[in-house]
Structures are given as C-alpha cells and as structure tokens.
Design an enzyme around this catalytic site. Structure first.
Site: not given
Ligand code: FUB
Length: 453
Positions: A34, A209
């Site tokens: 991320d 997301e």
């Molecule tokens: O790293 C945990 C979660 O997985 C993140 O918050 C999302 O964007 C995905 O990458």
C-alpha cells in the site's frame, strides 16, 4: 509537550543506515504494501503498510497482519533509507492494539506540518463488542517524524485506506474507502471534515478500495484498486473538481500475474517524469498477505488519460556499474530457458539468481539484459560476476545489445561452488548503457550479480 497526546518516538536517525539498492521490489528486507509516495523538498518519501508474519497472539494466520508503520525515503529512487517506526498500534490511544490491522496509510504537508493518516480498529467502548475502524492522524514537523498521534480518530467517518490530497490553493481533501469510495473536503486544521462525504459513482461493478487522488494539468484523478475479474486491477476516474462528479476511465494496470489478490498504489511526479508505486508479492509467492512495494514509470496519453503500466522487475532509475548489478531483475531475456529463482527459498530476502541453460548444441546463446547501467567516465578495469556452474561455461558481458561491444569474457569453472570471479575487462564504455549477459558456451549456469570496477 501536550501530555494528553501520545508521543511516538521516531527511530529516524538510528535506522537510517538501512540502505537497499534499486530494482523491484524496492524494499528488500521487510514486507511492505500500500505505498503512498510523495515528494517533499525534492526527496521522495514512501509511507507503506508493513506486513508481518502473524505473531502468537494474533489468531488469523491466513490474513493481513500489520502492527506499525515505517517511512522510507530516497533522493534517486534507487537507494532507499528506512527511517524506522513512525506509528505503532501499541502507542495510539484509541487503537485496539490486539487488532494488527494498521492498514494503508498516507501523509501530506500543510502549513509547516506533516499529517500522517492511518486506518485502524478502534478500542471497543464498555458494553461494545466491535467498534469499527477509525481513521487517525499523527502530526510531525518533518516527513520522517517523530509523529505525535491525535487522541481520537477523525469524527464522522470510518473505513480504510485514507488518502490526503492538498490542492494547489491549499484546500485539503480526504479520500477513503468505506461504504464505497468517498471524498470530502477537510478544514484547514486537517483534522475535521469541511463538507459532507461524496460517494464516487459510475464505477462498473467490482470491489473497490485504496483510493489515491492527485491532480495533473488541472484534472483530478481519483484512482483505486478495482476487481474486474479475479483480483485487483488499478483503475481510475477523472473530473474537473476534486469532489466530482467523476467519469470512469478504465484500468491502468492489470491484475497481478504473481497471484497477489490486492494491489494499492500512488503517483508522484519528479523532474518531469511520473512514477507509479504499487505492490505485488514478490518475496512471498505462496502467501499474498506478505507483499512488496514496487515502482515503475508511468506515462499519460495526449488526452490526459493514463497509459497502461506493465510491472517490471527492473524498476526505475540508473544502477551504478560498480554494482552489484542484480541481473535477475532483468529487462529482457532470450526465451524460457532463462529463468529467475530465489537464491535460498527459505530466506527470500537474500534475493534471486538468474539461471541460463541450453538444450541443444545448435543454438543461439541464451541471454538476459538489464537496462540503464552507469559506467561513469573512468573505464572499468575489472569485471566481477558471482556465478555457479557444475559443468562450466563461457559468459560474455556486452554493452547495448546482444551483439554490442564485448566488455568481458568469463570462463566459468565447473566446480559447483558459488564464486566471485574477477577478470580484466577487454572493452569499456562510458556513461549509461544497457548490459547484456550471454552464455556462449556451456549447458547450465547461475548468476547472482555482476559488477565493474
Ligand atoms: O493492506 C491491507 C489492505 O489491503 C489495504 O488497506 C487495502 O488497500 C489492500 O491493499
């Protein structure tokens, strides 16, 4: 100091000796995901999540496990410094420290301060079983800390994956994921909403997301991971206004071939070139919750749309010929008889090796190439290669092309032992050239790295 607020001690100075050298993944001694990248005062800072193998007190061994955040920086996108832990789940007053869910963060600058945003599970209140996710803020005078955490998360919102965008006129906007992709204007204090959250509409069906909001040539780009088929691609919308309405524009990166279910990204512009930071699971091919941050060049089309980005092993930037040049992070190769494997599968952070083998005697040499090696201005006298072969062979190093000028020819012994073999160069080049390694004789050999001195 305000004693009501918790002061997170940065390990910036202590940890700043941890360097890693170019190529993808860029962080070579920890699992990182991320990545939120920003340019602050001409230096690139990356704020990633920090994946760890689940400790004994975390029951979900098959899930994401994240307890803290580090920040990394570089002045050339090649050598990265780990500034150490900036925020830890144990030291944020409102965070449930048993959660191990310090997911995707971001950081930005306003009015002389750096504001670090992070999502985390909140401590349940008395009588409450589950308190949901909050989005917290920690503040620092420098991009690398120390960061001081606010006592409570931002009021009125919950969710994950905050992204903080500050427009040219200084207006801050927070994008995040929670009941769909959201964006809201923040007050000047960077801690409170200044508008109702707006949901981004018009995205074709598929989980989303991890938003990253940026501006280029007056257009706003709301970019995000998007599941079109099995795993997350990277996709985007564009608008003339940070709060929308946005128009869906499609993908700019396909789902990973390394079977990493997630992806998550950010963009920076440095010296006129745009870069895309993202993650795959290079160091953990069989468990995609231990991920690794990568960076590649990104280009825009005439109409402002984003050109598709193909993930590379080579990554970005220039590698010094004095090396080590990790040729397994290759740019191109002859065919399937050149492969890459871990040096030691049990200790993946040791890195990879390139394997070249031949199947017949009648053949073109197998080769592997590595773009952008800087040979400097002083001709190299010695070439060194870390190599192993059971039957021996001959390796040529050439510049520019597989039939380019020969720099060195190694007669590799067939002793089955990893050897750093050094020989006198037979040709030299100056400045930046692509490097080609050819196996001109032999049936099987493995190369760890090459260097010129
Ligand atoms: O790293 C945990 C979660 O997985 C993140 O918050 C999302 O964007 C995905 O990458």
């Amino acid at each position: 100091m305000n004693l009501k607020k918790f002061f997170v001690v940065s390990l910036a100075v202590l940890a700043s000796s941890a360097l890693s050298h170019a190529q993808n993944p860029i962080i070579k001694d920890a699992f990182t995901a991320d990545p939120s990248a920003h340019v602050f005062e001409g230096r690139v800072y990356v704020y990633p999540s920090h994946d760890i193998p689940a400790p004994a007190d975390y029951a979900r061994k098959d899930w994401f496990c994240m307890a803290d955040y580090h920040v990394y920086s570089s002045d050339n996108l090649v050598d990265w410094v780990d500034h150490g832990v900036i925020v830890d789940q144990d030291h944020v007053p409102w965070v449930n420290a048993a959660g191990y869910s310090m997911w995707a963060p971001d950081c930005n600058y306003k009015n002389g301060k750096y504001y670090f945003y992070f999502p985390a599970p909140q401590k349940p209140q008395p009588g409450q079983r589950f308190a949901g996710n909050g989005i917290g803020v920690a503040i620092s005078d420098t991009p690398y800390g120390p960061f001081e955490c606010e006592e409570t998360p931002i009021q009125g919102i919950g969710g994950i994956d905050p992204c903080i965008f500050v427009d040219d006129d200084g207006t801050p906007y927070l994008a995040w994921s929670g009941m769909g992709l959201q964006v809201a204007r923040l007050k000047d204090n960077m801690l409170e909403l200044d508008s109702e959250p707006v949901r981004i509409e018009g995205i074709p069906r598929g989980q989303t997301e991890g938003p990253f909001l940026f501006k280029r040539n007056g257009k706003y780009y709301y970019t995000f991971p998007w599941v079109e088929a099995e795993r997350e691609t990277l996709a985007y919308c564009m608008s003339d206004n940070p709060l929308g309405p946005y128009e869906f524009k499609g993908k700019f990166m396909e789902q990973s071939e390394t079977i990493c279910w997630t992806n998550h990204h950010s963009f920076i512009e440095l010296d006129g070139q745009w870069y895309l930071f993202y993650h795959h699971n290079d160091y953990s091919p069989y468990f995609d919750k231990n991920r690794s941050v990568c960076v590649d060049y990104v280009n825009f089309n005439e109409d402002g749309t984003i050109a598709m980005v193909t993930p590379t092993l080579r990554g970005v930037g220039v590698t010094k010929a004095s090396g080590p040049i990790q040729i397994d992070r290759y740019t191109d190769k002859s065919d399937k008889y050149v492969a890459v494997e871990f040096l030691n599968p049990d200790t993946p952070f040791d890195g990879w090796k390139a394997i070249l083998w031949n199947t017949t005697q009648e053949r073109e040499p197998r080769w592997i190439s590595y773009a952008r090696v800087d040979f400097g201005k002083t001709p190299a006298k010695v070439a060194t290669m870390r190599v192993i072969s059971k039957a021996g062979g001959t390796v040529e190093l050439r510049a520019d092309a597989k039939d380019g000028p020969v720099l060195a020819t190694f007669n590799v012994p067939g002793n089955g032992v990893w050897t750093e073999q050094s020989i006198t160069t037979e040709g030299t080049v100056e400045g930046i050239h692509d490097l080609y390694l050819l196996m001109t004789n032999g049936s099987h050999l493995e190369v760890d790295w090459v260097s010129f001195k």
